[in-house]
Design an enzyme around this catalytic site. Structure first.
Site, PDB file in Angstrom:
ATOM      1  N   HIS A 101      -1.584  -6.757   0.923  1.00  0.00           N
ATOM      2  CA  HIS A 101      -0.199  -6.866   0.710  1.00  0.00           C
ATOM      3  C   HIS A 101       0.415  -5.694   1.484  1.00  0.00           C
ATOM      4  CE1 HIS A 101      -2.221  -4.754  -2.532  1.00  0.00           C
ATOM      5  NE2 HIS A 101      -0.953  -3.901  -2.558  1.00  0.00           N
ATOM      6  N   HIS A 103       3.705  -3.210   0.965  1.00  0.00           N
ATOM      7  CA  HIS A 103       4.769  -2.706   0.235  1.00  0.00           C
ATOM      8  C   HIS A 103       5.866  -2.555   1.224  1.00  0.00           C
ATOM      9  CE1 HIS A 103       2.617  -1.464  -3.423  1.00  0.00           C
ATOM     10  NE2 HIS A 103       1.558  -1.410  -2.576  1.00  0.00           N
TER      11      HIS A 103
END
Ligand code: AMP
Ligand code: ZN
Length: 135
Positions: A101, A103
């Protein structure tokens, strides 16, 4: 494709709740539940990959392009003055969820954030309101 023990795979499958703000064929973006700043989101590939070392190039490309799209959205909708993109690869680098992922952390001139931040649960109503502004 997906890992039955992975919380982000469960969000992608609709089995766990999330404030989804953006999606395309390869990626989904949703609000971080412990936001570092207003509008903190996570962009993930739909296809499970543990981290930066494992993700397929086409998913990496799509995820970064989605992060760029969100950076523009937080500027336009939330008035962010800047953005930090952050990826942690491996527990030594503070990765806690092992589904790749990025951010997207909106920054506001003079905000008090100092990285790395100490995550603390955010206010669910405030996160939902901000998600609405991003959709
Ligand atoms: P990292 O430490 O880089 O692996 O980041 C994991 C991020 O996922 C943290 O910022 C958490 O607040 C966030 N997070 C964990 N569980 C959820 C969830 N169910 N929904 C949204 N964000 C989450
Ligand atoms: Zn996963």
């Amino acid at each position: 494709m997906s890992d039955p023990d992975c919380i982000f795979c469960k969000i992608i499958a609709g089995e766990l709740p999330a404030q989804i703000v953006d999606q395309d064929e390869r990626t989904i973006a949703f609000m971080d539940i412990s936001p570092a700043t207003r509008g903190h989101t996570l962009v993930v590939p739909r296809r499970h990959a543990r981290d930066l070392l494992e993700i397929e190039p086409e998913d990496l490309e799509a995820t970064i392009l989605a992060a760029q799209r969100l950076a523009r959205t937080v500027r336009d909708r939330l008035g962010a003055d800047g953005v930090n993109l952050l990826n942690s690869c491996g527990s030594a680098a503070w990765q806690t969820v092992f589904h790749f992922h990025v951010h997207v952390i909106p920054r506001y001139a003079g905000d008090p954030l100092r990285l790395p931040w100490t995550p603390a649960p955010g206010d669910a109503d405030e996160i939902a309101k901000t998600a609405q502004a991003l959709r």
